[in-house]
Design an enzyme around this catalytic site. Structure first.
Site, PDB file in Angstrom:
ATOM      1  N   ASP A   1       0.878  -1.176   0.000  1.00 25.98           N
ATOM      2  CA  ASP A   1       0.000   0.000   0.000  1.00 25.98           C
ATOM      3  C   ASP A   1       0.911   1.219   0.000  1.00 25.98           C
ATOM      4  O   ASP A   1       2.141   1.084  -0.073  1.00 25.98           O
ATOM      5  CB  ASP A   1      -0.950  -0.009   1.221  1.00 25.98           C
ATOM      6  CG  ASP A   1      -2.259   0.732   0.937  1.00 25.98           C
ATOM      7  OD1 ASP A   1      -2.206   1.966   0.774  1.00 25.98           O
ATOM      8  OD2 ASP A   1      -3.327   0.095   0.891  1.00 25.98           O
TER       9      ASP A   1
ATOM     10  N   HIS B   1     -12.836  -0.452  -7.764  1.00 30.83           N
ATOM     11  CA  HIS B   1     -13.986   0.458  -7.624  1.00 30.83           C
ATOM     12  C   HIS B   1     -13.578   1.874  -7.215  1.00 30.83           C
ATOM     13  O   HIS B   1     -14.383   2.780  -7.262  1.00 30.83           O
ATOM     14  CB  HIS B   1     -15.046  -0.138  -6.674  1.00 30.83           C
ATOM     15  CG  HIS B   1     -14.782   0.029  -5.213  1.00 30.83           C
ATOM     16  ND1 HIS B   1     -15.787  -0.057  -4.275  1.00 30.83           N
ATOM     17  CD2 HIS B   1     -13.643   0.273  -4.512  1.00 30.83           C
ATOM     18  CE1 HIS B   1     -15.268   0.132  -3.068  1.00 30.83           C
ATOM     19  NE2 HIS B   1     -13.987   0.323  -3.180  1.00 30.83           N
TER      20      HIS B   1
HETATM   21  C1  LIG Z   1     -10.826   0.883  -0.501  1.00 26.64           C
HETATM   22  S1  LIG Z   1      -9.254   0.663   0.220  1.00 26.64           S
HETATM   23  C2  LIG Z   1      -9.131  -1.100   0.205  1.00 26.64           C
HETATM   24  C3  LIG Z   1      -8.123  -1.614   1.176  1.00 26.64           C
HETATM   25  C4  LIG Z   1      -8.051  -3.145   1.255  1.00 26.64           C
HETATM   26  N1  LIG Z   1      -7.743  -3.740  -0.026  1.00 26.64           N
HETATM   27  C5  LIG Z   1      -9.349  -3.715   1.792  1.00 26.64           C
HETATM   28  O1  LIG Z   1     -10.093  -4.335   1.024  1.00 26.64           O
HETATM   29  O2  LIG Z   1      -9.632  -3.512   2.984  1.00 26.64           O
HETATM   30  C6  LIG Z   1      -8.154   1.132  -1.095  1.00 26.64           C
HETATM   31  C7  LIG Z   1      -6.690   1.068  -0.718  1.00 26.64           C
HETATM   32  O3  LIG Z   1      -5.910   1.493  -1.855  1.00 26.64           O
HETATM   33  C8  LIG Z   1      -4.793   2.192  -1.348  1.00 26.64           C
HETATM   34  N2  LIG Z   1      -4.208   3.044  -2.420  1.00 26.64           N
HETATM   35  C9  LIG Z   1      -4.732   4.183  -2.948  1.00 26.64           C
HETATM   36  N3  LIG Z   1      -3.917   4.649  -3.896  1.00 26.64           N
HETATM   37  C10 LIG Z   1      -2.867   3.806  -3.966  1.00 26.64           C
HETATM   38  C11 LIG Z   1      -1.699   3.757  -4.783  1.00 26.64           C
HETATM   39  N4  LIG Z   1      -1.467   4.682  -5.718  1.00 26.64           N
HETATM   40  N5  LIG Z   1      -0.838   2.735  -4.623  1.00 26.64           N
HETATM   41  C12 LIG Z   1      -1.078   1.772  -3.680  1.00 26.64           C
HETATM   42  N6  LIG Z   1      -2.179   1.764  -2.871  1.00 26.64           N
HETATM   43  C13 LIG Z   1      -3.062   2.761  -3.021  1.00 26.64           C
HETATM   44  C14 LIG Z   1      -5.371   2.998  -0.209  1.00 26.64           C
HETATM   45  O4  LIG Z   1      -4.373   3.467   0.673  1.00 26.64           O
HETATM   46  C15 LIG Z   1      -6.311   1.995   0.418  1.00 26.64           C
HETATM   47  O5  LIG Z   1      -5.688   1.226   1.424  1.00 26.64           O
END
Ligand SMILES: C[S@@+](CC[C@H](N)C(=O)[O-])C[C@H]1O[C@@H](n2cnc3c(N)ncnc32)[C@H](O)[C@@H]1O
Length: 468
Positions: A295, A348
């Site tokens: 992440d 999403h």
């Molecule tokens: C909706 S959350 C889902 C987290 C996890 N997969 C779950 O289902 O609980 C989306 C995740 O994408 C991460 N994220 C957003 N932009 C990102 C990037 N450019 N690279 C890596 N992670 C990213 C956010 O920090 C967040 O933890």
């Protein structure tokens, strides 16, 4: 009024209620919280909720129905008040009598909220079955309000309010996220959709979020959450993702792709995995797997503490590791021979173009044997006919649709998916997708769908794809 339809829906409710009673008697359990949810309960529960909501729409006058809907934001606002002023915890710790009830004056004395205003907020919620008004102005928790209990003592909440959600089931944090940031963002949807400058834009910079807060015009929501001044919001967001997990049985991630089929030493990368809470059951049940949680830097920095608290053995054995990684960049060079890339609730968050970029980065790091597992809502049309001309429906789950006379997509029983779709529009100019829409992302990135697990609408469905 369509009496025939009303009778048909009433029959669905009676039949499903009888089924629930039979199950409850035979299994000697209730299914009220995710921790006790049993697969057998899911379908009859969904049928009752779908049929009851359809019934309400039929018997309410149209005007009254629309007014109920258009004032729905008051429910969100009221939930936010009780979460942010610790009402659930106050009632649990200080409530009196068998129901642990308190007069609003007493609640107000603890949380320093004007009791006359607080009482009205609580009455609206009690009218919607959150809290019980046991006598005039005297309220108690009930099963539904208790789902928002963080388990903290009032002394802990007073001493460290920023730690309110730590170690909780995440439901209060999720209510906070939905009723604060997401509600705030959604206020501007109409402006964004009506403006000629933004209506046809699918840039994440043109999400309603961009006009919701001072200074958000040129920043994406995740980058904004990562700003130092938004640390409390980021912390709550992380716990809110845990809340998403609490809404499903702990082993929901195992009910789709066959994780135990992976060979010893297989590496699974949880892309955008937050702290890795979703993958925890995979590590717990499949000792042959090594997990990498990826992440952004600030998020993944919180992950070791989560694993220390929940599965310290995996940490000690080196079966879980952490990578600060931006998924728009090439996968780290050391990630060779990865068995599965898991992307849960990632697609999403992003418009199509960005999703294809993320998937292409993953594809570039795949071997011919790598699988990707996408866990996200899979949208259904509300019509019984699900076919769209020219769309490749591909693999479908035959049990996905609700039976007649219910709406094919399970109607209100599945409304969270459709609300999440609008949440994604509000926050990121993104969306939830149908199977053909997923196929349209996966094809250009070099993948094809091989499995769809969609049957139970209240648990997050899975799509398994392979490189082509
Ligand atoms: C909706 S959350 C889902 C987290 C996890 N997969 C779950 O289902 O609980 C989306 C995740 O994408 C991460 N994220 C957003 N932009 C990102 C990037 N450019 N690279 C890596 N992670 C990213 C956010 O920090 C967040 O933890």
């Amino acid at each position: 009024m369509d009496i025939k339809q009303i009778e048909a829906l009433s029959s669905v409710i009676s039949a499903s209620a009888a089924q629930l009673k039979e199950l409850q008697d035979s299994l000697k359990t209730t299914q009220h919280s995710a921790s006790t949810a049993r697969a057998e309960f899911l379908k009859p529960s969904l049928e009752v909720v779908a049929a009851a909501s359809q019934l309400i729409a039929l018997v309410r006058t149209p005007e009254r129905y629309l007014m109920d809907m258009s004032t729905g934001h008051q429910l969100s606002s009221s939930l936010r008040v009780v979460v942010e002023t610790n009402v659930v915890e106050i009632l649990r710790e200080k409530g009196k009598g068998p129901k642990k009830a308190l007069h609003i004056k007493e609640i107000g004395a603890y949380n320093r909220v004007n009791y006359l205003k607080l009482g009205r907020v609580m009455r609206l919620l009690a009218t919607h079955h959150v809290f019980e008004e046991v006598s005039p102005n005297v309220f108690a928790n009930n099963t539904i309000s208790l789902a928002m209990d963080t388990g903290k003592s009032l002394a802990q909440l007073e001493a460290a309010p920023e730690e309110k959600y730590d170690g909780s089931n995440g439901i209060a944090a999720l209510v906070g996220l939905f009723s604060d940031e997401t509600m705030h963002n959604s206020v501007g949807i109409a402006e964004i959709l009506k403006s000629p400058e933004t209506t046809n834009s699918f840039s994440p910079f043109d999400a309603p979020f961009s006009i919701a807060w001072p200074g958000t015009r040129n920043i994406k929501m995740y980058d904004w959450l990562n700003l130092p001044e938004n640390k409390p919001r980021l912390k709550r967001f992380g716990m809110a993702m845990n809340g998403m997990n609490s809404m499903t049985p702990p082993d929901a991630i195992l009910r789709g792709f066959n994780w135990s089929s992976l060979a010893p030493g297989s590496i699974v990368v949880d892309c955008g995995g937050g702290v890795g809470s979703v993958s925890l059951p995979i590590v717990q049940t499949c000792p042959q797997i090594h997990l990498i949680v990826q992440d952004t830097g600030p998020v993944v920095a919180e992950a070791p503490a989560f694993w220390k608290a929940n599965q310290p053995e995996a940490l000690a054995q080196g079966r879980v590791s952490f990578q600060a990684h931006n998924f728009f960049e090439p996968q780290p060079a050391e990630n060779t021979n990865i068995a599965v890339y898991l992307l849960r609730m990632i697609m999403h968050n992003w418009p199509d173009a960005e999703c294809v970029q993320i998937l292409k980065r993953v594809r570039a790091a795949c071997t011919p044997n790598t699988r990707i597992v996408i866990v996200d809502n899979i949208m259904l049309y509300a019509s019984r006919d699900q076919t769209v001309e020219g769309a490749d429906v591909g693999a479908q789950d035959p049990d996905a649709l609700a039976p007649e006379p219910l709406l094919a997509n399970w109607g209100a029983a599945n409304s969270l998916s459709y609300k999440q779709d609008i949440n994604m529009l509000s926050n990121h100019n993104a969306c939830e997708r149908t199977v053909p829409e997923f196929a349209d992302l996966l094809g250009p990135a070099g993948f094809k769908i091989v499995e769809v697990h969609q049957a139970h609408q209240s648990w997050l469905p899975q799509i398994v794809a392979v490189p082509i």
